[in-house]
Write an enzyme that holds these catalytic residues in place. Structure first.
Site, short mmCIF file in Angstrom:
data_model
loop_
_atom_site.label_atom_id
_atom_site.label_comp_id
_atom_site.label_asym_id
_atom_site.label_seq_id
_atom_site.Cartn_x
_atom_site.Cartn_y
_atom_site.Cartn_z
N ARG A 176 20.83 -4.33 -24.78
CA ARG A 176 21.84 -3.80 -23.84
C ARG A 176 21.14 -2.99 -22.76
O ARG A 176 21.51 -3.03 -21.60
CB ARG A 176 22.86 -2.96 -24.60
N ASP A 205 20.30 -10.62 -27.76
CA ASP A 205 21.75 -10.40 -27.70
C ASP A 205 22.27 -11.03 -26.41
O ASP A 205 21.51 -11.60 -25.63
CB ASP A 205 22.08 -8.90 -27.79
N HIS A 279 26.45 -13.61 -30.43
CA HIS A 279 25.61 -12.76 -29.58
C HIS A 279 24.46 -13.57 -28.99
O HIS A 279 23.30 -13.14 -29.02
CB HIS A 279 25.10 -11.54 -30.36
N GLU A 343 29.97 -10.69 -35.62
CA GLU A 343 30.80 -10.85 -34.43
C GLU A 343 30.62 -12.21 -33.75
O GLU A 343 30.26 -12.29 -32.58
CB GLU A 343 30.50 -9.72 -33.44
N TYR A 448 26.38 5.37 -37.24
CA TYR A 448 26.43 4.75 -35.92
C TYR A 448 26.11 5.83 -34.88
O TYR A 448 26.95 6.63 -34.49
CB TYR A 448 27.79 4.07 -35.68
N ASP A 450 25.49 5.65 -31.86
CA ASP A 450 26.00 5.51 -30.49
C ASP A 450 27.32 6.26 -30.32
O ASP A 450 27.83 6.35 -29.21
CB ASP A 450 26.16 4.03 -30.09
N GLU A 500 24.48 0.23 -25.44
CA GLU A 500 25.31 -0.02 -24.25
C GLU A 500 25.32 1.15 -23.29
O GLU A 500 25.25 0.98 -22.07
CB GLU A 500 26.76 -0.33 -24.66
C1 ACM Z 1 27.34 -4.47 -35.29
O1 ACM Z 1 27.52 -3.26 -35.05
N1 ACM Z 1 27.94 -5.39 -34.54
C2 ACM Z 1 26.48 -4.92 -36.37
#
Ligand code: ACM
Ligand code: ZN
Length: 813
Positions: A176, A205, A279, A343, A448, A450, A500
């Site tokens: 990202r 990605d 991705h 995803e 996480y 982020d 991101e």
């Molecule tokens: C993820 O956070 N999509 C693994």
């Protein structure tokens, strides 16, 4: 291991105030992660040029570790220790001693005034022992220059230590936003200093392919660059605004080999992640023939999210993926290769003749009964994903490697030897472990990194959430009462740094630290030895180390977090001021002035009774430590009260609101009555209500518990059309004494001047003749409709849709 003083007792000793001697101890043993057994002793070992580093009977690898200690001490203290194979009984020594009895990665460190003995069975144990030794020395040992003023001695101690989990890692997304190599090296140094042993490198990605693959040069010629990048928060603008600047970068194979070797020298395994089958936009922008619609041209994506364009599982794609993995396994000696799996929308596969034919050929069918492993019904397309993952697993197994995949690889059937990385909470990891697969816990939200870690109103934009250092620290991957299979198969944990909103190194440091250090402690230190207060004590010096290493960590540790909280059952909304700084002296004002060390001292939570413009800061010895935190709080007649809403509160900000606003209060208070108004900075405080043809207003009912005189209702609503949100179009207030018969006392519509785009918070009020009421119903009408694709980015283009309502706060006076 022998038993020592229980660590929790030691930490109590360390923090007991008012005793100079114990206070000194506080600053002496700041090892992070906390060793599993550590007994402080009297006296110190002084470093001097007379000290010999003895490595008799050590392997060359261990001698290299001893050399690195000698060099670091010489660089930072100016004292050159000499290394020798021959112990000289008269000289003070630092002895490296092989002890085959010690566990993998474990070490013993004995520091006496007369000498230091570091023992381990393997080089990595010596390496970790040296890291502990550094943390017993002045922070200057992490510098690049000589510090003659520091006290170059080590406090005496007996340590016996070994990690809780064999897998302790951090994942860095370089897709990202690309990270230059110097940051990668700095990141690895931080992993090593905190005894982590895995660097998961997220290399491919939608927004960029970052690894040179010689067989497929277009992956980097085309796939490593995007034309431009989204500006501002994802949903702030429609059409979205882009910066117009090309963004790109990739690592050559030579650079990757050097990184892998550097990491190995610090006992860190680098696990590459090559995302499939989702991705994959950067890859199919380079080679469109790998997609389900090969005649389309694709651009490397400049926005965030999940994209329908994914690898099409045709033989050509398998040949490509195998070709890529051939080069990947040559570059990365790790036993694991991460192949993503998260995803992956199935839209393209549903519409693709090849995919549908393959599904029929393979005999894949939609489940009619729940699957034995995860108890869910899976579609034939999910089973096709499982076919892709299993096939790639087989290929990698044939090369002596095992796969890791994100927890979606459970859907449609787990590949036989796969290890699962549990990110959508803990459930995937637990399911995998119960099915006899290894699992690595990386659950959202705890690890996480982020997410926001301080009040989103004043923090740089992140993806969302609210996940403080304390919350990250609180995570325990394997509770004591876990199932035996879970205990056996959860092999560790990892923090994830998705990039991101981290455009540069400073942003990466800010998001990652200090929370990554809490993760390091959870990975290393047995849960029974973890102690939040002790961690905070040790973090004070850790921040000095980070300063010296130029790690630009988030400094919320030195600030005050202004929270509100309802003690369950009390119905009273309290103001809670919290700092993670140990024994923080918190001072605050309510008149808009800057707090000083003379301001009111915060000692305990107090009830929020009216509007309060709070400013608070932490002081230590008359000096302010961090920033001044400020927040306006709006105490009113329903602060902290339970309420009901129709429709139910939406998912969009539910988690964030819950965590951010109430911190443990009963969830019915959520964001709407917590005393804090929504603001423009983020979605975190707002509560969302989905609107539709059948429901175009919010009904909010609160029971005030006794007849109460009221004369005004105030509420906030949000404008953000790109996210299909318009502020309230109108509102009314009804009152009742029995909760059955209501009488309207006020109604209004709101005429507004909207800004052309972006996000804006509105506050509206309805005043009426003072009236007694026990039950109050506030109806808030939605702000009208939006034309999709013109006003708003959601749903079917051109469709007329109702705007949703985002509300915060609802106040009654
Ligand atoms: C993820 O956070 N999509 C693994
Ligand atoms: Zn296809």
């Amino acid at each position: 291991m022998k038993k020592g003083i229980p660590l929790f007792l030691l930490s109590l000793l360390f923090i007991s105030p008012g005793c100079k001697q114990t206070k000194e101890v506080v600053n002496e043993y700041n090892i992070v992660p906390l060793p599993n057994q550590m007994i402080p002793q009297e006296g110190r070992f002084e470093l001097s040029s007379k000290v010999k580093v003895v490595t008799t009977a050590c392997t060359p690898e261990v001698k290299t570790i001893a050399d690195s200690l000698v060099e670091r001490i010489a660089l930072t203290s100016g004292i050159r220790l000499s290394q020798t194979d021959q112990a000289n009984s008269s000289a003070p020594t630092i002895t490296f001693a092989m002890n085959p009895q010690l566990p993998a990665e474990g070490y013993e460190l004995s520091v006496k005034p007369s000498g230091i003995i570091l023992s381990a069975s393997q080089p990595n144990g010596f390496f970790y022992g040296v890291q502990s030794l550094y943390q017993l020395l002045p922070p200057a040992v992490y510098g690049r220059t000589k510090d003659k003023k520091a006290a170059w001695s080590v406090p005496a101690v007996e340590i016996q230590d070994a990690p809780r989990f064999p897998y302790r890692g951090l994942m860095l997304d370089v897709c990202r936003h690309f990270s230059e190599l110097d940051y990668i090296y700095k990141f690895i140094d931080q992993l090593a200093a905190h005894k982590m042993n895995t660097f998961h490198w997220h290399l491919t990605d939608d927004q960029g392919w970052r690894i040179e693959i010689k067989k497929y040069p277009k992956l980097t010629e085309i796939g490593s660059k995007r034309k431009e990048t989204l500006v501002d928060y994802y949903y702030t603008n429609w059409p979205q605004i882009f910066d117009g600047k090309e963004h790109g970068g990739y690592y050559t194979q030579e650079q990757i080999k050097a990184v892998v070797a550097y990491a190995a020298s610090k006992y860190i395994t680098v696990i590459p992640e090559i995302e499939m089958p989702g991705h994959a936009v950067a890859a199919i922008a380079s080679y469109p023939e790998l997609s389900c619609t090969p005649d389309t041209t694709y651009d490397v994506t400049g926005t965030w999210g999940v994209f329908d364009q994914v690898f099409c599982p045709k033989e050509e794609t398998f040949a490509f993926l195998e070709g890529v993995l051939d080069e990947v396994v040559d570059l990365f000696p790790s036993s694991y290769i991460h192949i993503g799996g998260d995803e992956c929308p199935k839209t393209a596969w549903k519409n693709c003749d090849h995919c549908q034919t393959l599904i029929r050929t393979l005999g894949l069918k939609d489940d009619t009964t729940p699957n034995a492993v995860d108890g869910k019904k899976h579609t034939k397309e999910e089973k096709l994903q499982s076919y892709v993952i299993t096939r790639m697993e087989k290929y990698l197994n044939s090369k002596g490697r095992n796969i890791i995949g994100w927890d979606e690889i459970l859907e449609g059937g787990l590949a036989p030897n796969a290890t699962v990385m549990s990110w959508r909470g803990v459930e995937g990891g637990i399911t995998a472990a119960k099915a006899g697969h290894n699992a690595i816990m990386t659950p959202n939200p705890y690890v996480y990194l982020d997410h926001y870690q301080e009040d989103p109103e004043f923090a740089p934009t992140t993806i969302g959430g609210y996940n403080t250092l304390k919350k990250t620290y609180s995570y325990n991957p394997v509770p004591d009462d876990a199932d035996e299979l879970v205990k056996k198969h959860i092999i560790g944990l990892q923090g994830n740094i998705w990039n991101e909103y981290m455009q540069n190194d400073e942003r990466r440091d800010y998001q990652t630290f200090p929370r990554a250090i809490a993760i390091a402690e959870t990975g290393w230190t047995e849960n029974r030895n973890k102690n939040w207060n002790s961690f905070c004590q040790r973090m004070v010096e850790e921040f000095e180390r980070m300063d010296i290493m130029q790690v630009k960590a988030c400094r919320n540790f030195f600030d005050v977090n202004i929270n509100t909280h309802v003690e369950p059952g009390s119905g009273v909304l309290n103001v809670v001021l919290e700092s993670f700084y140990p024994n923080a002296d918190i001072r605050y004002t309510t008149d808009g002035s800057e707090p000083t060390e003379q301001s009111e001292r915060y000692t305990q939570p107090f009830a929020l009774t009216g509007q309060l413009d709070l400013k608070a800061a932490v002081f230590n010895k008359d000096k302010r430590l961090g920033k001044v935190s400020s927040k306006s709080l709006y105490g009113n007649l329903i602060s902290g009260k339970r309420f009901t809403t129709t429709p139910a509160m939406g998912w969009a900000t539910g988690d964030a609101v819950n965590e951010y606003d109430v911190l443990g209060a009963d969830s019915t208070t959520l964001g709407l009555t917590n005393g804090k108004r929504g603001n423009n900075a983020s979605y975190a405080p707002w509560t969302s209500f989905g609107m539709s043809d059948t429901c175009d207003e919010l009904e909010f009912i609160v029971n005030m518990e006794k007849p109460t005189k009221i004369s005004k209702v105030v509420f906030g609503s949000l404008f953000n059309p790109a996210y299909r949100i318009l502020p309230a179009g109108g509102a009314s207030v009804e009152v009742s004494n029995d909760g059955v018969q209501y009488r309207e006392v006020a109604a209004s519509t709101f005429a507004r001047q909207f800004p052309p785009k972006g996000r804006k918070a509105y506050t509206d009020s309805l005043s009426f003749q003072p009236t007694e009421a026990q039950f109050v119903k506030v109806k808030i009408q939605n702000g009208g409709t939006l034309r999709n694709g013109i006003d708003c980015r959601k749903d079917t283009p051109g469709e007329i849709i109702h705007a949703d309502l985002y509300i915060d706060e609802i106040e009654i006076y």
